[in-house]
Design an enzyme around this catalytic site. Structure first.
Site, PDB file in Angstrom:
ATOM      1  CG  LEU A  66      -2.041  -1.186   1.202  1.00 20.89           C
ATOM      2  CD1 LEU A  66      -2.769  -0.877   2.523  1.00 20.89           C
ATOM      3  CD2 LEU A  66      -3.082  -1.163  -0.027  1.00 20.89           C
ATOM      4  NE  ARG A  67       4.781   0.489  -3.734  1.00 20.28           N
ATOM      5  CZ  ARG A  67       5.324  -0.784  -3.815  1.00 20.28           C
ATOM      6  NH1 ARG A  67       6.243  -1.253  -2.756  1.00 20.28           N
ATOM      7  NH2 ARG A  67       5.620  -1.306  -4.873  1.00 20.28           N
ATOM      8  CG  HIS A 106      11.261 -11.904  -1.655  1.00 20.32           C
ATOM      9  ND1 HIS A 106      10.529 -11.364  -2.530  1.00 20.32           N
ATOM     10  CD2 HIS A 106      12.706 -11.886  -1.971  1.00 20.32           C
ATOM     11  CE1 HIS A 106      11.315 -11.198  -3.646  1.00 20.32           C
ATOM     12  NE2 HIS A 106      12.655 -11.523  -3.322  1.00 20.32           N
ATOM     13  CG  ASN A 124      12.446  -9.913  -6.761  1.00 21.43           C
ATOM     14  OD1 ASN A 124      12.492 -11.353  -7.174  1.00 21.43           O
ATOM     15  ND2 ASN A 124      13.079  -9.280  -5.959  1.00 21.43           N
ATOM     16  CG  ASP A 156       4.293  -9.307  -4.891  1.00 21.18           C
ATOM     17  OD1 ASP A 156       4.398  -8.053  -4.071  1.00 21.18           O
ATOM     18  OD2 ASP A 156       5.284  -9.594  -5.299  1.00 21.18           O
TER      19      ASP A 156
END
Lengths: 445, 309
Positions: free
Chosen positions: A71-72, A189, A293, A320
């Site tokens: 959501l930054r 990740h 990525n 993602d």
């Protein structure tokens, strides 16, 4: 008011969803009142103050849950905010999203996760469940205060340094052990950093031709194998983020066969897109719209991922969703940011890759896009079946529509979707969050 | 031929032969006392170099000037991959300046592809990252053809850091198009994993390849590779893959030694080999101007090279 609703009561008296197919079964009516499913059955009468939603031909799914959303906010509000990202989520049929920790500042303290959680509450489009960082500043050097985040108002249960692998085996072991105290899970990740120095795309024939440094499958697989063994050794929960290779699927299948508590997710784009697109696509070669990525892999990987999602080896679909402003993508490949948005296209992409191919039915979609992610994230109140007495988190979806993707109308602040102009099936018609519509007739309510 | 020259794969056999034939014609002009043609008068060629390469830039500059084009040298060193907007912003600037052709050198593979989407003029790839360097392949083919005649069936060994070499990629594609048989030679660490799918052979054994080679093209080994475990030591690399006098003796008498330069003398090539009559290294430099003249002439001079425009 909209095309499908009648009555001007504005839903204060609840909603009667008329003629929806529950997980693809026979058409039925669903009465939603006071935030819960009040009645299910054919020919239900709408109470006088209830709004009627005509849902003939629509599938009723439990509200979708995303385990993996960026959501930054805080920090990169130019790319997305909690408000815009959750609007996009609602339009995509989601009622809850897990907000990844790689914000600026990093969500590695109780303060930041509570901030994100409260922003989600204020926006009100869907529930925002913050993910806490595993290590301070995502630096991979020391554990963040996992317990403080778990005890905070945000009640964090999923911890991840997403974008950065916790590559130190000791630190990973400790994190896995530590979160057992509050039933947490480490979402890894998986990217061996030394094997992916300068990596730009999947290592293979295409990267060889294009002269782009390869991101080898083994860099993902080696870390997944190690982490499965570590999780088994300490008896903890491991969740593998965005699995992208056939080899990873085999390792996860093996770990599950041992009875270990390992779960995994796959993104919609890894179920549909391949690395060939970097070389040859309607938008030309080297277009960073395809830079993500882990990278897009091969056709064989896509097939293995689809089969693994179908047979339950991969537990769930996670978007993602990675918004980036246009200037971070309108550039040469090596300089471009990694990631693509996904909340508003996830269900159509899953329909094309899994449902229209006969690999999943709608009950399977509900399991993988609602029940499983809620279970893994330990979210209560989401991922519940549409049954009387359950919270009315419901997504109404029209699988019959086919339309070209036009991101101009997206609620996300960013437009970095690889599907622009591509025809995808399906459309989210309505989303209900605890009985309150966040989307009606395909538009924000 | 298309509007741009970005990859050697953009060239059909006819395109490639037309460029080489045109270069032959243009070579005659370079032998005159006044080495200039009016063909591109009024046209603007921009040399857009995001990466240092004095040799290549001068070569393109000389080529454009011999065809009477106006040349603007735009050195953007330092801003290459540090912040994304620079390439697109630069492209818009070039558009505004009315560039007819942009010759781009960039450290990022694919940068010329991106540029081609943003400018109306022709884009010529002067080397992009570890991807391609098509005019180098053309000048190499031109050099081989002048020395050996037709390339059909000729055997070319390309030796060294194939993984990072744009010269190798472009040469493999162009030489295959022209009917030559290419064998790449390198330690396994310096091949891409997918080399088996390329239109060529590959080998780890230079000594086995040399006796059947008409051309041995040595690639430069960059110093940073030497510290990144691609091979144990310089000495071991030089022993196994360096071209010295003993190895040259195993080549057929007519076989050529090539190198795109700049060389690490004593590393991949012994000084005496580089300076021997078999070596075409100096010729390659001269032929570079000629081959690039042919490319600019055909892209900008109005003559079609056949195929799609």
């Amino acid at each position: 008011m909209n095309d499908r609703t009648q009555n001007s009561a504005g839903g204060r008296g609840g909603f009667l969803i008329r003629g929806a197919r529950l997980l693809g079964g026979e058409a039925t009516d669903i009465l939603v009142r006071d935030g819960v499913v009040a009645a299910i059955g054919r020919g239900l009468q709408a109470p006088g103050d209830a709004e009627v939603v005509e849902a003939a031909g629509l599938v009723a799914l439990p509200g979708l849950v995303d385990l993996h959303t960026h959501l930054r906010e805080p920090g990169r509000e130019d790319a997305e905010t909690v408000a815009t990202g959750t609007r996009a989520a609602a339009l995509g049929g989601y009622t809850a999203v897990h907000a990844m920790a790689n914000t600026e500042p990093v969500a590695d303290t109780a303060g930041v996760v509570e901030q994100v959680w409260r922003l989600g509450q204020e926006a009100g489009h869907c529930d925002v469940q913050p993910v806490g960082a595993v290590t301070v500043g995502l630096a991979g050097e020391s554990l963040a205060e996992l317990g403080a985040m778990a005890d905070s108002a945000a009640r964090v249960r999923v911890f991840s340094d997403d974008g950065k692998c916790v590559s130190d085996a000791v630190l990973m072991r400790r994190a896995l052990e530590y979160v057992k105290a509050f039933d947490g899970v480490i979402a890894q990740h998986a990217q061996e950093p030394r094997l992916t120095v300068g990596a730009q795309m999947n290592e293979g024939a295409v990267s060889g031709r294009l002269g782009l440094t390869g991101w080898p499958a083994v860099a993902e697989e080696a870390v997944i194998a190690r982490d499965c063994l570590l999780a088994a050794h300490v008896g903890s929960r491991l969740h593998v983020c965005h699995v992208s290779t056939a080899g990873s699927v085999e390792i996860i299948r093996w770990a599950k066969s041992k009875g270990w508590d390992v779960t995994a997710e796959v993104t919609p784009h890894h179920l549909l897109l391949t690395d060939d697109l970097v070389e040859d696509s309607p938008v030309g070669s080297y277009n960073p719209i395809y830079k993500v990525n882990p990278p897009l892999r091969t056709h064989a990987d896509v097939q293995a991922l689809r089969e693994a999602l179908a047979d339950g080896t991969i537990d769930c679909v996670a978007t993602d969703h990675a918004p980036h402003p246009v200037e971070d993508k309108e550039t040469e490949w090596a300089a471009a940011a990694m990631g693509m948005i996904g909340l508003e296209t996830a269900l159509p992409v899953v329909q094309e890759a899994m449902v229209d191919t006969g690999l999943l039915d709608w009950a399977g979609v509900a399991e993988r896009m609602s029940y499983a992610p809620a279970r893994i994230g330990r979210l209560t109140g989401h991922g519940r079946p549409i049954e009387v007495g359950e919270p009315a988190n419901i997504t109404l979806y029209d699988p019959a529509v086919r339309a070209a993707v036009d991101p101009a109308g997206y609620a996300s602040k960013s437009r970095n979707t690889p599907y622009e102009g591509r025809t995808l099936p399906g459309r989210v018609v309505a989303t209900f969050l605890r009985g309150r519509p966040t989307v009606l007739d395909g538009k924000l309510a | 031929m298309r509007r741009h020259l970005i990859s050697a794969a953009d060239l059909s056999r006819d395109d490639a032969l037309l460029i080489l034939d045109t270069a032959d014609e243009l070579a005659k002009i370079s032998e005159r006392s006044i080495k200039k043609l009016p063909t591109l008068r009024g046209r603007t060629v921009v040399n857009l170099f995001f990466e240092d390469s004095t040799r290549t830039r001068i070569s393109f500059e000389a080529a454009a000037k011999r065809l009477s084009a106006d040349v603007i040298n735009f050195s953007a060193k330092g801003s290459s991959v540090s912040k994304g907007e620079s390439l697109k912003d630069t492209a818009l600037t070039l558009e505004a300046m009315g560039a007819d052709a942009v010759v781009i050198r960039h450290s990022a593979s694919g940068a010329p592809h991106r540029l081609a989407g943003w400018v109306r003029g022709s884009v010529v790839n002067a080397g992009d990252g570890t991807h391609e360097h098509p005019t180098q392949a053309l000048l190499d083919a031109f050099t081989m053809r002048r020395r050996l005649g037709s390339l059909e069936g000729r055997r070319v060994a390309i030796v060294g850091d194939v993984l990072h070499s744009r010269v190798a990629r472009s040469n493999v594609l162009l030489l295959a198009t022209l009917g030559a048989e290419v064998t790449l030679v390198a330690p396994p660490t310096l091949f891409p994993v997918s080399v088996g799918s390329w239109p060529c052979e590959f080998s780890y054994d230079l000594d086995a390849v040399l006796p059947k080679s008409d051309v041995v093209m040595m690639l430069r080994v960059q110093r940073e590779r030497m510290n990144a475990a691609f091979f144990p030591t310089e000495r071991e690399y030089s022993r196994r893959y360096g071209l010295d006098r003993d190895r040259v003796a195993r080549m057929p008498d007519h076989a050529l030694v090539m190198h795109p330069g700049p060389m690490n003398r004593g590393m991949e090539i012994a000084a005496e080999v580089a300076d021997s009559p078999r070596s075409t290294i100096v010729e390659q430099v001269a032929n570079g101007v000629t081959a690039r003249m042919a490319v600019l002439y055909l892209l900008l001079g109005g003559a079609e090279l056949g195929g799609e425009n």
